[in-house]
Enzyme design. Structure first.
Site, PDB file in Angstrom:
ATOM      1  N   LEU A  79      -5.239  -1.409   2.158  1.00  0.00           N
ATOM      2  CA  LEU A  79      -5.334  -0.899   3.516  1.00  0.00           C
ATOM      3  C   LEU A  79      -4.304  -1.594   4.411  1.00  0.00           C
ATOM      4  CD1 LEU A  79      -6.772   0.994   5.442  1.00  0.00           C
ATOM      5  CD2 LEU A  79      -8.495  -0.774   5.805  1.00  0.00           C
ATOM      6  N   MET A  82      -0.976   0.002   3.781  1.00  0.00           N
ATOM      7  CA  MET A  82      -0.959   1.333   4.393  1.00  0.00           C
ATOM      8  C   MET A  82      -0.782   1.218   5.902  1.00  0.00           C
ATOM      9  SD  MET A  82      -3.802   3.373   2.064  1.00  0.00           S
ATOM     10  CE  MET A  82      -4.559   4.008   3.491  1.00  0.00           C
ATOM     11  N   HIS A  83      -1.419   0.224   6.509  1.00  0.00           N
ATOM     12  CA  HIS A  83      -1.261  -0.005   7.950  1.00  0.00           C
ATOM     13  C   HIS A  83       0.189  -0.365   8.264  1.00  0.00           C
ATOM     14  CE1 HIS A  83      -1.992  -1.264  12.038  1.00  0.00           C
ATOM     15  NE2 HIS A  83      -1.531  -2.475  11.760  1.00  0.00           N
ATOM     16  N   ALA A  84       0.778  -1.217   7.445  1.00  0.00           N
ATOM     17  CA  ALA A  84       2.179  -1.613   7.655  1.00  0.00           C
ATOM     18  C   ALA A  84       3.092  -0.400   7.562  1.00  0.00           C
ATOM     19  CB  ALA A  84       2.581  -2.669   6.629  1.00  0.00           C
ATOM     20  N   HIS A  87       2.642   1.696  10.614  1.00  0.00           N
ATOM     21  CA  HIS A  87       3.210   1.018  11.780  1.00  0.00           C
ATOM     22  C   HIS A  87       4.719   1.216  11.845  1.00  0.00           C
ATOM     23  CE1 HIS A  87       3.661  -2.065  14.853  1.00  0.00           C
ATOM     24  NE2 HIS A  87       2.344  -2.094  14.942  1.00  0.00           N
TER      25      HIS A  87
END
Length: 110
Positions: A79, A82-84, A87
Protein backbone atom coordinates in the site's frame (compact mmCIF):
# COMPACT_ATOMS: atom_id res chain seq x y z
CA UNK A 1 19.96 17.31 -6.47
CA UNK A 2 21.34 14.08 -5.06
CA UNK A 3 21.31 10.73 -6.85
CA UNK A 4 19.57 8.07 -4.77
CA UNK A 5 20.91 4.51 -5.09
CA UNK A 6 17.98 2.22 -4.33
CA UNK A 7 20.27 -0.80 -3.92
CA UNK A 8 21.16 0.57 -0.50
CA UNK A 9 17.51 1.03 0.56
CA UNK A 10 14.63 -1.07 1.83
CA UNK A 11 11.37 -1.10 -0.13
CA UNK A 12 9.86 1.22 2.48
CA UNK A 13 12.75 3.68 2.13
CA UNK A 14 12.38 3.62 -1.65
CA UNK A 15 8.68 4.46 -1.35
CA UNK A 16 9.43 7.25 1.11
CA UNK A 17 12.01 8.76 -1.24
CA UNK A 18 9.41 8.88 -3.98
CA UNK A 19 6.86 10.41 -1.59
CA UNK A 20 9.41 12.89 -0.17
CA UNK A 21 10.55 14.25 -3.51
CA UNK A 22 7.14 14.33 -5.13
CA UNK A 23 5.78 15.98 -1.98
CA UNK A 24 8.49 18.63 -2.15
CA UNK A 25 7.58 19.19 -5.80
CA UNK A 26 3.88 19.47 -4.99
CA UNK A 27 4.61 22.07 -2.30
CA UNK A 28 6.72 24.06 -4.76
CA UNK A 29 3.94 23.92 -7.36
CA UNK A 30 1.32 25.22 -4.94
CA UNK A 31 3.70 27.92 -3.73
CA UNK A 32 4.40 28.90 -7.36
CA UNK A 33 0.72 29.68 -7.87
CA UNK A 34 0.69 31.77 -4.70
CA UNK A 35 3.82 33.65 -5.73
CA UNK A 36 2.42 34.34 -9.19
CA UNK A 37 -0.84 35.59 -7.69
CA UNK A 38 1.10 38.03 -5.50
CA UNK A 39 3.01 39.34 -8.54
CA UNK A 40 6.23 37.40 -7.98
CA UNK A 41 6.41 35.90 -11.46
CA UNK A 42 10.13 35.13 -11.42
CA UNK A 43 9.83 33.43 -8.04
CA UNK A 44 6.91 31.37 -9.39
CA UNK A 45 8.99 30.25 -12.36
CA UNK A 46 11.90 29.38 -10.07
CA UNK A 47 9.61 27.27 -7.90
CA UNK A 48 8.37 25.38 -10.97
CA UNK A 49 11.99 24.65 -11.92
CA UNK A 50 12.67 23.41 -8.38
CA UNK A 51 9.57 21.23 -8.58
CA UNK A 52 10.86 19.73 -11.82
CA UNK A 53 14.19 18.93 -10.15
CA UNK A 54 12.43 17.23 -7.23
CA UNK A 55 10.23 15.28 -9.63
CA UNK A 56 13.37 14.28 -11.50
CA UNK A 57 14.72 12.64 -8.34
CA UNK A 58 11.38 10.91 -7.66
CA UNK A 59 11.24 9.72 -11.26
CA UNK A 60 14.83 8.45 -11.13
CA UNK A 61 14.10 6.41 -8.00
CA UNK A 62 10.97 5.05 -9.64
CA UNK A 63 12.87 4.21 -12.83
CA UNK A 64 15.56 2.38 -10.86
CA UNK A 65 12.82 0.29 -9.28
CA UNK A 66 11.46 -0.55 -12.73
CA UNK A 67 14.96 -1.45 -13.98
CA UNK A 68 15.51 -3.66 -10.95
CA UNK A 69 12.29 -5.52 -11.65
CA UNK A 70 13.09 -5.80 -15.36
CA UNK A 71 16.41 -7.35 -14.31
CA UNK A 72 14.61 -10.18 -12.55
CA UNK A 73 14.19 -8.79 -9.03
CA UNK A 74 10.43 -8.41 -8.57
CA UNK A 75 9.11 -5.63 -6.38
CA UNK A 76 6.75 -6.41 -3.55
CA UNK A 77 3.71 -4.22 -4.08
CA UNK A 78 2.56 -2.63 -0.83
CA UNK A 79 0.00 0.00 0.00
CA UNK A 80 2.91 2.35 0.74
CA UNK A 81 4.40 1.82 -2.72
CA UNK A 82 0.98 2.29 -4.32
CA UNK A 83 0.64 5.56 -2.39
CA UNK A 84 4.07 6.66 -3.62
CA UNK A 85 3.11 5.84 -7.21
CA UNK A 86 -0.15 7.76 -6.88
CA UNK A 87 1.63 10.70 -5.27
CA UNK A 88 4.23 11.09 -8.00
CA UNK A 89 1.72 10.64 -10.83
CA UNK A 90 -0.74 13.19 -9.43
CA UNK A 91 2.10 15.64 -8.84
CA UNK A 92 3.29 15.22 -12.43
CA UNK A 93 -0.21 15.96 -13.68
CA UNK A 94 -0.52 18.93 -11.33
CA UNK A 95 2.81 20.35 -12.53
CA UNK A 96 1.79 20.19 -16.19
CA UNK A 97 -1.56 21.86 -15.51
CA UNK A 98 -0.01 24.63 -13.41
CA UNK A 99 2.77 25.25 -15.94
CA UNK A 100 0.19 25.67 -18.70
CA UNK A 101 -1.98 27.84 -16.47
CA UNK A 102 0.92 30.16 -15.63
CA UNK A 103 1.86 30.48 -19.31
CA UNK A 104 -1.73 31.33 -20.16
CA UNK A 105 -1.96 33.92 -17.39
CA UNK A 106 1.35 35.45 -18.40
CA UNK A 107 0.33 35.64 -22.07
CA UNK A 108 -2.88 37.39 -21.11
CA UNK A 109 -1.01 39.68 -18.73
CA UNK A 110 -3.09 38.57 -15.78
Amino acid sequence: MEKVDINQLTNEQIAFHIILHSGNARSNIVQAIREYRSGQIEKAEQLIQEAEQELGVAHDVHFQLIQKEAGGNPTTITLLLMHAEDHVMSTLAMKEIVKEMLVLLKERNI
